[in-house]
Design an enzyme around this catalytic site. Structure first.
Site, PDB file in Angstrom:
ATOM      1  N   ALA A 191       3.610 -45.261  -5.712  1.00 39.71           N
ATOM      2  CA  ALA A 191       3.953 -46.660  -5.958  1.00 39.71           C
ATOM      3  C   ALA A 191       5.378 -46.770  -6.491  1.00 39.71           C
ATOM      4  O   ALA A 191       6.079 -47.753  -6.237  1.00 39.71           O
ATOM      5  CB  ALA A 191       2.967 -47.282  -6.937  1.00 39.71           C
ATOM      6  N   GLU A 218       7.314 -31.436   4.224  1.00 37.08           N
ATOM      7  CA  GLU A 218       7.900 -30.097   4.232  1.00 37.08           C
ATOM      8  C   GLU A 218       7.863 -29.474   2.836  1.00 37.08           C
ATOM      9  O   GLU A 218       7.553 -28.292   2.676  1.00 37.08           O
ATOM     10  CB  GLU A 218       9.358 -30.147   4.708  1.00 37.08           C
ATOM     11  CG  GLU A 218       9.543 -30.682   6.110  1.00 37.08           C
ATOM     12  CD  GLU A 218       9.804 -32.186   6.143  1.00 37.08           C
ATOM     13  OE1 GLU A 218       9.128 -32.941   5.403  1.00 37.08           O
ATOM     14  OE2 GLU A 218      10.694 -32.601   6.906  1.00 37.08           O
TER      15      GLU A 218
HETATM   16 ZN   LIG Z   1      12.171 -34.556   3.192  1.00 37.07          ZN
END
Ligand SMILES: [Zn+2]
Length: 136
Positions: A51, A60
């Site tokens: 939020a 990643e």
């Molecule tokens: Zn990234």
């Protein structure tokens, strides 16, 4: 440390499937990632939003963080999957994060929403990079 056709197929399937685990209620931009470790394990990640937007984490970095704390430090390839075309590439923060654990010729496979891919090396994604070698 080249990737076999079988490894690449598994890597792509797992990265694409990992999109389903994304927590992205704000952007609705699903990202899945899968890393192949040198020892042959596949470790997945997905983006986890917050939020408080800047607190969110990319797929990643979730995948690499998971792999590193599981004891893996050497990797053969990374696949990243999104729903857009052409395929998205890792953001700048992730490129630096990935560079910490990879060589310059490390391949990053980027998959679009139809499963088509593009591949680039770490050096192509982050030229003239600053890595662990600079601090030795
Ligand atoms: Zn990234």
């Amino acid at each position: 440390m080249s990737v076999t056709a079988q490894e690449l197929e598994t890597l792509s399937i797992k990265a694409i499937d990992a999109k389903a685990t994304a927590y992205c209620p704000y952007s609705k931009f699903r990202v899945g990632a899968c890393i192949l470790t040198k020892s042959g394990e596949f470790i997945t990640g997905a983006n986890v939003e917050n939020a408080s937007y800047p607190v969110g984490t990319c797929a990643e970095r979730v995948a690499f963080g998971t792999a590193v704390v599981a004891g893996h430090k050497e990797f053969k390839a990374l696949a990243v999957a999104t729903d857009i075309s052409p395929p998205a590439s890792p953001c700048g923060m992730c490129r630096q994060f990935i560079r910490e654990f990879t060589s310059l010729d490390f391949p990053v496979y980027m998959y679009d929403g139809e499963g088509k891919h593009k591949v680039m090396t770490m050096n192509e994604l982050l030229p003239e990079s600053f890595g662990p070698g600079q601090l030795k």
